[in-house]
Scaffold this active site. Structure first.
Site, mmCIF file in Angstrom:
data_model
loop_
_atom_site.group_PDB
_atom_site.id
_atom_site.type_symbol
_atom_site.label_atom_id
_atom_site.label_comp_id
_atom_site.label_asym_id
_atom_site.label_seq_id
_atom_site.Cartn_x
_atom_site.Cartn_y
_atom_site.Cartn_z
ATOM 1 N N ASP A 58 13.633 22.860 -2.941
ATOM 2 C CA ASP A 58 13.618 23.748 -1.779
ATOM 3 C C ASP A 58 12.186 24.225 -1.633
ATOM 4 O O ASP A 58 11.700 25.023 -2.449
ATOM 5 C CB ASP A 58 14.565 24.922 -2.005
ATOM 6 N N VAL A 59 11.483 23.738 -0.609
ATOM 7 C CA VAL A 59 10.058 24.019 -0.511
ATOM 8 C C VAL A 59 9.757 25.484 -0.251
ATOM 9 O O VAL A 59 8.604 25.918 -0.385
ATOM 10 C CB VAL A 59 9.373 23.151 0.568
ATOM 11 N N TYR A 150 10.552 30.599 15.830
ATOM 12 C CA TYR A 150 10.130 29.209 15.642
ATOM 13 C C TYR A 150 8.750 28.986 16.249
ATOM 14 O O TYR A 150 7.858 28.390 15.616
ATOM 15 C CB TYR A 150 11.161 28.287 16.290
ATOM 16 N N LYS A 154 5.259 27.874 14.321
ATOM 17 C CA LYS A 154 4.574 26.618 14.614
ATOM 18 C C LYS A 154 3.167 26.854 15.162
ATOM 19 O O LYS A 154 2.246 26.073 14.894
ATOM 20 C CB LYS A 154 5.404 25.783 15.596
#
Length: 252
Positions: A58-59, A150, A154
């Site tokens: 799980d990064v 989101y 980004k």
């Protein structure tokens, strides 16, 4: 890029990550795969034509970058090509976006890539070669309604890419982002389901609405995103860029 390289792809179990892994392997590189889904990684590794290593993780875990890199280095040596693909989207009106929604978007889409990039850079600089490609989104370049968390994450990822590229420009290490539109992946399937549930449109109507967001009138394919990633891997003259793969939605 003629020499075989040691590559690490995050979010490799499906969609864009799997497409990138297949292309890197077909080009003769060793490809380490990481994602939460060990079963999907094993299935993908079994089909790759070249050497593959699976490192389930799980990064978003604070120790994930160190653990994943240490495992790859123990088997193959330093990571030379890093593809930061792991990510996810959430959708909610601004006033219904919770602190947890916000934090999850930052943790997965921005903080995890930062930690992985930070871990990769010293060895790349030492060896005078490195390629880092982050999968961002057209949301890294514009604001759309209902995806504030989101979009912010980004935008931050693209900013990280640009700053890192400027810092590393003389070292032989390039850092780029690809910015897809809506791609035909399981993530977009989830977006279709969410739109359908919220708007009472059928899944087919919701998917058609997303297709129309690209001027070419269809979803982008994972392989088309992989084309842009492989270009960034191949070239030492492309750095600091956010390459749009969105069917003409954003002309920049």
């Amino acid at each position: 890029m003629d020499d075989p390289r040691c590559c690490l792809v995050t979010g490799a179990g499906r969609g864009i990550g799997a497409a990138v892994a297949r292309r890197l392997s077909a080009a003769g590189h060793r490809v380490a795969l990481t994602a939460r889904s060990g079963g999907e990684l094993d299935a993908l590794a079994a089909e790759l034509p070249g050497p593959a290593l699976t490192v389930p993780a799980d990064v978003t875990a604070p120790d994930a970058a160190e653990r994943v890199f240490a495992e790859v280095e123990n088997v193959w040596g330093p990571v030379e090509v890093l593809v930061l693909n792991a990510g996810a989207g959430t959708s909610a009106p601004l006033h219904r976006t919770t602190d947890a929604d916000w934090q999850h978007a930052l943790d997965l889409n921005l903080t995890a890539p930062f930690r992985l990039l930070r871990r990769a850079v010293p060895a790349m600089v030492e060896h005078g070669f490195g390629r880092v490609v982050a999968v961002a989104s057209m949301a890294a370049k514009r604001g759309d309604p209902y995806i504030s968390a989101y979009t912010a994450s980004k935008h931050g990822l693209l900013g990280l890419v640009r700053s890192a590229a400027a810092e590393l420009a003389t070292t032989g290490v390039t850092v780029n982002a690809v910015c897809p539109g809506y791609v035909d992946t399981p993530m977009t399937d989830g977006t279709v389901a969410s739109i359908s549930a919220l708007t009472n449109r059928t899944a087919e109507q919701a998917r058609a609405a997303l297709e129309r967001r690209q001027p070419i009138g269809r979803l982008i394919t994972p392989d088309e995103v992989a084309d842009a990633v492989l270009l960034c891997v191949a070239s030492g003259a492309i750095t600091g860029q956010g390459i749009n793969v969105d069917g003409g939605a954003i002309q920049s």
